[in-house]
Design an enzyme around this catalytic site. Structure first.
Site, short mmCIF file in Angstrom:
data_model
loop_
_atom_site.label_atom_id
_atom_site.label_comp_id
_atom_site.label_asym_id
_atom_site.label_seq_id
_atom_site.Cartn_x
_atom_site.Cartn_y
_atom_site.Cartn_z
CB VAL A 301 -3.60 4.60 10.91
CG1 VAL A 301 -4.22 3.21 11.03
CG2 VAL A 301 -2.31 4.68 11.71
CB ALA A 302 -7.68 6.65 8.03
CD GLU A 306 -5.93 -0.47 9.10
OE1 GLU A 306 -6.76 -0.21 9.97
OE2 GLU A 306 -5.62 0.33 8.21
CG ASP A 348 7.20 -33.09 -19.54
OD1 ASP A 348 7.96 -33.09 -20.52
OD2 ASP A 348 7.01 -34.07 -18.82
CG ASP A 638 6.03 -36.09 -15.33
OD1 ASP A 638 6.94 -35.56 -16.00
OD2 ASP A 638 5.46 -37.13 -15.68
CG ASN A 704 -8.79 3.96 3.51
OD1 ASN A 704 -9.84 3.69 4.09
ND2 ASN A 704 -7.74 3.18 3.55
CG ASN A 732 -8.95 2.90 8.55
OD1 ASN A 732 -9.13 2.99 7.34
ND2 ASN A 732 -7.84 2.40 9.06
CB THR A 735 -14.89 0.98 5.82
OG1 THR A 735 -13.68 1.63 6.25
CG2 THR A 735 -16.07 1.88 6.10
CG ASP A 736 -9.80 -0.62 6.25
OD1 ASP A 736 -10.57 -0.03 5.50
OD2 ASP A 736 -8.59 -0.36 6.37
#
Length: 912
Positions: A301-302, A306, A348, A638, A704, A732, A735-736
């Site tokens: 996970v670390a 995430e 255009d 347009d 990480n 984690n 820091t995340d």
């Protein structure tokens, strides 16, 4: 339509009566020939029974949308993403092993990301709904000799319909009778001026819709006059139907989405590998399997950032908010970042580069050429004179203004939205010119007139003159007035002046006058022995600042390509004013595009900056050709005709004011002020956001990876588990959390718009980013592991010291990654105060785990003494100073290379 057919089904050409109901190119045949092909009577129309059978055969006259995903399917699609799936699995596992906090955070991130994606895609599916709103509800049709209203959806090929000013054309029709009929086709063709219609068969095939003067198309609007026409195509067989079919092709993924998907796949492999290695190594050392399972999952996970989806969403949302303040409205969040990757803007002309209105910009008289300047239809303006402003006043200019105001049925007035013209746009432009040259106050009363007629291409009005005379004012096409001039007129000089104005892309009108003693019985006799007073050059003027915006894009390495439905000469003139081309020879027409296969077009497209007479299908081919060359394409427009290309491009940019609902719904971004200049600001913002995403990824991968190195190398150095599962997840989370999100608020680097655009094939990890992450992560591990060995040998709280040092090292890294080249001192702490506050808050939270009793128990820590902190704090700054020192080394290396004192300097992998 290379091969036109009244039937929407291929090969369905034989009618119920046994007569062929298809015809190749109806614009090339006479009305009678078309009627014969369609088995209809131009005077009495179809019979009711025949119309009913044809309705069953051809289907209803409506646009059919492709099957759309249900809301449930749209929501489910948001979870089919590698990063999201990994996070979801990790959230379940962390919950099962007892870490409820991290699992809840992951779940919230996954849900918010899915909801944001669902909302954006659900809104994007409405393009077809907007397209159907262009169609008319009812039509006047002649059946069995009687005219009556019927629902437009019940029209069939062969029906005879009547059209008047204000109507929306209900189907594709071949005109059979017209009286001053003019049709606004800008939404379909890009032509800024209404088109005069006729009934005569064309002598040459017209591949471009705007060149078919005897046709009117579904969804366009009748501006003036009236007419009758026979329906030749309905429903999806119409030109509007072909655009609808192109809108069903679906959207492409953005560069950011592709980069994040690639990153997700790589991190998935890393995470799985870490689980296996750590679990196996720990069990082999004799650690309990349950402990190692929790540790392995925690480390996996670390290894996965995430917070990435959340940071991406927050960064894009904040960027969208900043763009909205600059009048750029984002409909799909990934478009914010995509702007920063744009390498080509296909734009255009009408309403995008120009103002989508008529304006007199030049007035030629025998003595001077005058420039007419002003804003919109405002009567105030400025008159300039070629050759110097100190010339004496030109009486012919005043007379030209008087003619323009007299021979005119338009009016201008001020509204809350500014000055507007009521009536014909060209006459509105002439009236505005008259105001700006100060001639509107001297227009005598009108006593008679000869209205404008497309066949005559001129208009004349008769006014009271002095001493019982009458003054005649005439305006019209130059070639229509030349035969009517007096015998001493300098015809050659006048024609040459008209040709020069036309070569500059202006529509040229001639203004003439005459004074007579009495009005003749035949009013047409007033149109002779005229004195030509002036030639006026009318055009759709450039938007203010557009030329500078195009130049800025060029300096940023972004190519500008104009794709328009206008005549090549007009397109070339605008291209020259923008600096895109130097001659009309550099303009490619839609017909020339059709003569090239896809491979040949891909080879040629990079050398062409202006495409004229381009159909919706050709616009798509041009966009696709650029994308095959590896470009990231933005398409602006347009009109309805722009919608397929807006949807196909990497980012579609629609005009909010002049744009149709179809173009806005097909686009990713809408310019609320219709200002091309706003795109430059949006590109700048997109580049800033991508730079910040790279900062975040570099920061997270660095921190990480340091945890991974510590956990992998620790056991081989004789340490028990260097960090517990709870400590890994805490670092984690810290820091995340706030520091990572705050990195998304970094201001743009000074050279943001002086750099070339990044390659669309470039990974988000390019430029040595992953190598830098590995090196800095190793440096952090190289500090933490020896510290733990040193502390363990002295019976200090070694794991707590390592835990705290690693957390503080990572927070210091958050400050150093703010710029790849500039030092923290040069960047300044005040430029991103949120990051400074986030770092301080995270440091306080980290120290709380060391000194707050109940947190000590939760994270298995011990309080550190002053001696311990005297060791931890200096070591926690090593990475920061190492990275800052590396920036100094690389700046000096570049300076030596730039001055030539050091020769050619090759950059080697470094911390940043």
């Amino acid at each position: 339509m290379g091969r036109w057919t009244a039937s929407s089904a291929p090969g369905d050409g034989i009618g119920v009566t046994g007569i062929d109901e298809s015809v190749a190119s109806p614009w090339l045949e006479t009305p009678d020939q078309v009627a014969t092909r369609l088995a209809t009577d131009l005077e009495h129309g179809l019979g009711e029974s025949d119309a009913t059978r044809r309705l069953q055969r051809h289907g209803r006259n409506e646009l059919l949308a492709a099957e759309r995903p249900t809301p449930a399917r749209l929501l489910a699609r948001q979870f089919v993403n590698t990063m999201v799936l990994i996070l979801a699995v990790a959230g379940v596992v962390t919950y099962l092993v007892g870490d409820r906090t991290d699992s809840v955070v992951i779940a919230v991130i996954v849900v918010l990301n899915a909801v944001a994606g669902f909302v954006q895609e659900y809104r994007a599916e409405r393009a077809m709904d907007e397209l159907t709103e262009l169609t008319s509800d009812a039509a006047v049709v002649v059946r069995a000799g009687t005219a009556r209203d019927v629902p437009a959806t019940e029209l069939v090929p062969g029906d005879v319909v009547r059209l008047v000013a204000g109507d929306v054309v209900p189907a594709d029709v071949r005109l059979v009778h017209t009286a001053g009929l003019r049709v606004a086709e800008a939404a379909l063709t890009g032509e800024s001026e209404p088109v005069d219609k006729s009934v005569h068969a064309l002598v040459a095939d017209a591949g471009f819709v705007g060149d078919r003067e005897n046709m009117a198309y579904k969804g366009t609007a009748i501006v003036d006059g009236r007419g009758e026409a026979v329906v030749v195509a309905t429903g999806m067989a119409t030109e509007l139907g072909s655009i609808a079919a192109m809108l069903t092709s679906g959207r492409i993924t953005t560069p950011l989405q592709r980069r994040l998907a690639s990153l997700g796949h790589r991190l998935a492999i890393v995470a799985i590998g870490l689980c296996v290695v750590v679990f196996t190594a720990g069990v082999a050392r004799g650690e309990p399997a349950s402990t190692m399972l929790v540790t392995a999952v925690s480390l996996a996970v670390a290894a996965i950032p995430e917070g990435l989806p959340a940071v991406v969403t927050v960064a894009l949302a904040l960027g969208a908010r900043r763009m909205a303040r600059q009048r750029a409205l984002i409909r799909r969040l990934p478009a914010v970042e995509t702007l920063g990757a744009v390498t080509v803007i296909c734009t255009d002309k009408t309403g995008t580069l120009t103002q989508n209105r008529m304006a007199v910009e030049r007035v030629w008289t025998a003595s001077a050429i005058h420039g007419i300047e002003g804003d919109g239809y405002s009567p105030s303006g400025r008159v300039t004179v070629d050759g110097g402003a100190d010339r004496p006043p030109d009486p012919d200019l005043a007379t030209a203004g008087r003619i323009a105001a007299a021979c005119n049925d338009a009016a201008i007035h001020e509204t809350d939205d500014g000055w507007v013209a009521v009536g014909d746009p060209t006459e509105g432009a002439l009236l505005t010119m008259a105001h700006r040259v100060g001639s509107t106050g001297v227009v005598p009363a009108r006593v008679a007139e000869i209205p404008f007629d497309p066949g005559r291409r001129r208009m004349a009005t008769v006014h009271d003159g002095p001493d019982g005379t009458f003054w005649i004012a005439v305006k019209g096409a130059l070639d229509a007035l030349v035969p009517l001039l007096a015998g001493d007129a300098p015809v050659d000089e006048v024609v040459a002046a008209g040709d020069a104005l036309a070569a500059d892309g202006y529509r040229v009108l001639a203004l003439a006058e005459r004074t007579i003693a009495g009005v003749p019985a035949d009013l047409a006799d007033v149109e002779r022995d005229l004195r030509l007073v002036a030639l006026v050059g009318i055009s759709d003027p450039l938007r203010p600042g557009v030329a500078g915006a195009v130049a800025t894009c060029g300096a940023a390495g972004v190519a500008t390509v104009m794709i328009t439905g206008d005549h090549p000469r007009t397109a070339g003139a605008i291209g020259r004013r923008l600096g895109l081309v130097t001659s009309d020879a550099a303009v490619m027409t839609g017909q020339e595009v059709d003569e090239l296969d896809d491979d040949a077009l891909t080879e040629r497209v990079e050398d062409v900056r202006v495409f004229a007479r381009s159909s919706p299908a050709q616009k798509l081919r041009i966009v696709d050709a650029w994308r095959r060359r590896g470009a990231v394409v933005a398409m602006t427009g347009d009109g309805v005709n722009d919608a397929p290309a807006l949807q196909r491009a990497d980012i579609g940019i629609a005009m909010g004011r002049s744009g149709t609902g179809v173009s806005r719904e097909a686009a990713d971004m809408v310019l609320a002020d219709d200002n091309f200049v706003t795109i430059v600001s949006a590109v700048h913002e997109g580049r800033r956001i991508f730079d910040n995403l790279r900062r975040f990824v570099r920061y997270l991968l660095t921190t990480n990876s340091s945890e991974v190195w510590v956990m992998l190398a620790g056991p081989f150095l004789g340490l028990p588990l260097p960090l517990t599962a709870a400590q890994i997840l805490w670092i984690n989370l810290v820091t995340d959390g706030l520091p990572a999100v705050a990195l998304g608020l970094e201001p743009a680097e000074p050279d943001t718009m002086r750099r070339p655009p990044r390659s669309p094939r470039t990974s988000i990890l390019s430029g040595g980013l992953w190598q830098q992450s590995v090196v800095v992560g190793l440096l952090m591990a190289g500090i933490v592991l020896p510290l733990e060995l040193f502390a363990e040998a002295r019976d200090w709280p070694w794991r707590t010291m390592g835990f705290t040092t690693l957390a503080l090292l990572q927070l210091g890294n958050a400050l150093s990654v703010r710029s790849e080249t500039r030092s923290l001192r040069a960047v300044g702490l005040r430029s991103n105060p949120v990051l400074v506050l986030a770092v301080i808050a995270s440091m306080v939270a980290q120290l709380a785990t060391v000194y707050v009793p109940f947190l000590q128990e939760a994270f298995d820590t011990e309080p550190l003494t002053a001696l311990h902190l005297a060791v931890v704090i200096p070591l926690s700054t090593v990475t920061f100073f190492a990275v800052e020192g590396d920036k100094v080394r690389r700046r000096r290396a570049r300076e030596r290379a730039a001055t030539g004192s050091g020769g050619q300097v090759a950059e080697r992998p470094s911390f940043q």
